[in-house]
Design a protein around this motif. Structure first.
Motif, PDB file in Angstrom:
ATOM      1  N   SER A 110     -30.409 -42.109 119.527  1.00 18.10           N
ATOM      2  CA  SER A 110     -30.825 -42.752 120.767  1.00 18.10           C
ATOM      3  C   SER A 110     -32.000 -41.987 121.367  1.00 18.10           C
ATOM      4  O   SER A 110     -32.127 -40.780 121.191  1.00 18.10           O
ATOM      5  N   LEU A 111     -32.858 -42.723 122.035  1.00 17.59           N
ATOM      6  CA  LEU A 111     -33.985 -42.152 122.761  1.00 17.59           C
ATOM      7  C   LEU A 111     -33.667 -42.201 124.244  1.00 17.59           C
ATOM      8  O   LEU A 111     -33.098 -43.170 124.729  1.00 17.59           O
ATOM      9  N   THR A 112     -34.070 -41.152 124.954  1.00 14.40           N
ATOM     10  CA  THR A 112     -33.927 -41.109 126.405  1.00 14.40           C
ATOM     11  C   THR A 112     -35.291 -40.792 126.987  1.00 14.40           C
ATOM     12  O   THR A 112     -35.935 -39.824 126.570  1.00 14.40           O
ATOM     13  N   LEU A 113     -35.728 -41.620 127.921  1.00 17.00           N
ATOM     14  CA  LEU A 113     -36.978 -41.386 128.628  1.00 17.00           C
ATOM     15  C   LEU A 113     -36.639 -41.000 130.057  1.00 17.00           C
ATOM     16  O   LEU A 113     -36.079 -41.797 130.813  1.00 17.00           O
ATOM     17  N   LEU A 114     -36.930 -39.742 130.404  1.00 16.31           N
ATOM     18  CA  LEU A 114     -36.708 -39.259 131.764  1.00 16.31           C
ATOM     19  C   LEU A 114     -37.934 -39.592 132.594  1.00 16.31           C
ATOM     20  O   LEU A 114     -39.059 -39.226 132.222  1.00 16.31           O
ATOM     21  N   THR A 115     -37.727 -40.305 133.693  1.00 17.89           N
ATOM     22  CA  THR A 115     -38.820 -40.772 134.531  1.00 17.89           C
ATOM     23  C   THR A 115     -38.495 -40.531 135.993  1.00 17.89           C
ATOM     24  O   THR A 115     -37.424 -40.046 136.324  1.00 17.89           O
ATOM     25  N   ARG A 116     -39.420 -40.938 136.841  1.00 16.30           N
ATOM     26  CA  ARG A 116     -39.134 -41.008 138.278  1.00 16.30           C
ATOM     27  C   ARG A 116     -39.956 -42.160 138.852  1.00 16.30           C
ATOM     28  O   ARG A 116     -40.913 -42.626 138.243  1.00 16.30           O
ATOM     29  N   ALA A 117     -39.566 -42.583 140.029  1.00 19.98           N
ATOM     30  CA  ALA A 117     -40.234 -43.710 140.690  1.00 19.98           C
ATOM     31  C   ALA A 117     -41.698 -43.378 140.949  1.00 19.98           C
ATOM     32  O   ALA A 117     -42.051 -42.227 141.223  1.00 19.98           O
ATOM     33  N   ASP A 118     -42.533 -44.389 140.850  1.00 26.67           N
ATOM     34  CA  ASP A 118     -43.964 -44.279 141.153  1.00 26.67           C
ATOM     35  C   ASP A 118     -44.671 -43.222 140.311  1.00 26.67           C
ATOM     36  O   ASP A 118     -45.561 -42.524 140.797  1.00 26.67           O
ATOM     37  N   CYS A 119     -44.310 -43.126 139.056  1.00 26.82           N
ATOM     38  CA  CYS A 119     -44.909 -42.155 138.129  1.00 26.82           C
ATOM     39  C   CYS A 119     -45.766 -42.914 137.123  1.00 26.82           C
ATOM     40  O   CYS A 119     -45.240 -43.584 136.225  1.00 26.82           O
TER      41      CYS A 119
ATOM     42  N   VAL B 268     -33.864 -42.946 132.272  1.00 24.41           N
ATOM     43  CA  VAL B 268     -33.052 -42.158 133.203  1.00 24.41           C
ATOM     44  C   VAL B 268     -33.952 -41.603 134.302  1.00 24.41           C
ATOM     45  O   VAL B 268     -35.002 -41.022 134.008  1.00 24.41           O
ATOM     46  N   ASP B 269     -33.529 -41.784 135.533  1.00 24.00           N
ATOM     47  CA  ASP B 269     -34.246 -41.216 136.680  1.00 24.00           C
ATOM     48  C   ASP B 269     -33.923 -39.731 136.762  1.00 24.00           C
ATOM     49  O   ASP B 269     -32.783 -39.345 136.992  1.00 24.00           O
ATOM     50  N   VAL B 270     -34.924 -38.901 136.551  1.00 28.69           N
ATOM     51  CA  VAL B 270     -34.724 -37.448 136.524  1.00 28.69           C
ATOM     52  C   VAL B 270     -34.194 -36.929 137.862  1.00 28.69           C
ATOM     53  O   VAL B 270     -33.504 -35.913 137.907  1.00 28.69           O
ATOM     54  N   ASP B 271     -34.490 -37.621 138.944  1.00 27.15           N
ATOM     55  CA  ASP B 271     -34.067 -37.166 140.267  1.00 27.15           C
ATOM     56  C   ASP B 271     -32.622 -37.537 140.599  1.00 27.15           C
ATOM     57  O   ASP B 271     -32.105 -37.110 141.626  1.00 27.15           O
ATOM     58  N   ALA B 272     -31.969 -38.292 139.722  1.00 27.70           N
ATOM     59  CA  ALA B 272     -30.595 -38.713 139.978  1.00 27.70           C
ATOM     60  C   ALA B 272     -29.579 -37.596 139.733  1.00 27.70           C
ATOM     61  O   ALA B 272     -28.470 -37.651 140.238  1.00 27.70           O
ATOM     62  N   ASP B 273     -29.977 -36.584 138.967  1.00 25.89           N
ATOM     63  CA  ASP B 273     -29.068 -35.490 138.638  1.00 25.89           C
ATOM     64  C   ASP B 273     -29.762 -34.160 138.913  1.00 25.89           C
ATOM     65  O   ASP B 273     -30.833 -33.901 138.357  1.00 25.89           O
ATOM     66  N   PRO B 274     -29.192 -33.309 139.779  1.00 24.14           N
ATOM     67  CA  PRO B 274     -29.847 -32.045 140.136  1.00 24.14           C
ATOM     68  C   PRO B 274     -30.126 -31.132 138.936  1.00 24.14           C
ATOM     69  O   PRO B 274     -31.151 -30.468 138.881  1.00 24.14           O
TER      70      PRO B 274
ATOM     71  N   PHE C 133     -36.132 -30.536 133.954  1.00 27.41           N
ATOM     72  CA  PHE C 133     -37.260 -31.327 133.473  1.00 27.41           C
ATOM     73  C   PHE C 133     -38.182 -31.859 134.563  1.00 27.41           C
ATOM     74  O   PHE C 133     -39.188 -32.492 134.250  1.00 27.41           O
ATOM     75  N   GLY C 134     -37.853 -31.646 135.819  1.00 24.74           N
ATOM     76  CA  GLY C 134     -38.556 -32.288 136.923  1.00 24.74           C
ATOM     77  C   GLY C 134     -40.062 -32.114 136.941  1.00 24.74           C
ATOM     78  O   GLY C 134     -40.783 -33.019 137.358  1.00 24.74           O
ATOM     79  N   LEU C 135     -40.569 -30.978 136.486  1.00 23.91           N
ATOM     80  CA  LEU C 135     -42.018 -30.739 136.499  1.00 23.91           C
ATOM     81  C   LEU C 135     -42.711 -31.226 135.234  1.00 23.91           C
ATOM     82  O   LEU C 135     -43.936 -31.167 135.147  1.00 23.91           O
ATOM     83  N   LYS C 136     -41.948 -31.705 134.265  1.00 22.85           N
ATOM     84  CA  LYS C 136     -42.521 -32.126 132.974  1.00 22.85           C
ATOM     85  C   LYS C 136     -42.540 -33.642 132.794  1.00 22.85           C
ATOM     86  O   LYS C 136     -42.927 -34.118 131.739  1.00 22.85           O
ATOM     87  N   ILE C 137     -42.128 -34.373 133.765  1.00 24.04           N
ATOM     88  CA  ILE C 137     -41.960 -35.823 133.672  1.00 24.04           C
ATOM     89  C   ILE C 137     -43.259 -36.505 133.256  1.00 24.04           C
ATOM     90  O   ILE C 137     -44.308 -36.122 133.746  1.00 24.04           O
ATOM     91  N   PRO C 138     -43.240 -37.502 132.409  1.00 23.72           N
ATOM     92  CA  PRO C 138     -42.091 -38.043 131.687  1.00 23.72           C
ATOM     93  C   PRO C 138     -41.697 -37.140 130.512  1.00 23.72           C
ATOM     94  O   PRO C 138     -42.529 -36.434 129.954  1.00 23.72           O
TER      95      PRO C 138
END
Length: 82
Positions: A3-12, A37-43, A49-54
């Motif tokens: 499976s592939l997972t793409l970590l993203t955030r809104a307005d990116c 997956v919204d990276v901001d949904a889980d602390p 990964f928050g600074l490396k998005i996507p």
């Protein structure tokens, strides 16, 4: 099955670009199912990964971040158990 997972955030914009690049690649290459997956949904995920998005993960392993590395994704798909 992989499976592939793409970590993203809104307005990116980069997130949207990587998602579009994956969609384009899927037209010519069979890709595993993609979960967005919204990276901001889980602390914990946000701290990791928050600074490396996507970020693109294959079975939890880092494929690339920032921009799609098609060569690395293809390499990892070849060596991943399906």
């Amino acid at each position: 099955m992989s499976s592939l997972t793409l970590l993203t955030r809104a307005d990116c914009g980069l997130c949207e670009d990587m998602h579009a690049a994956l969609d384009s690649l899927a037209a010519t290459l069979e890709l595993p199912p993609l979960e967005i997956v919204d990276v901001d949904a889980d602390p914990v995920t946000r701290r990791r990964f928050g600074l490396k998005i996507p970020v693109l993960l294959l079975d939890g392993a880092l494929v690339c971040y920032g921009r799609l590395d098609e060569g690395e994704l293809r390499r990892m798909l070849r060596t991943s158990p399906r």
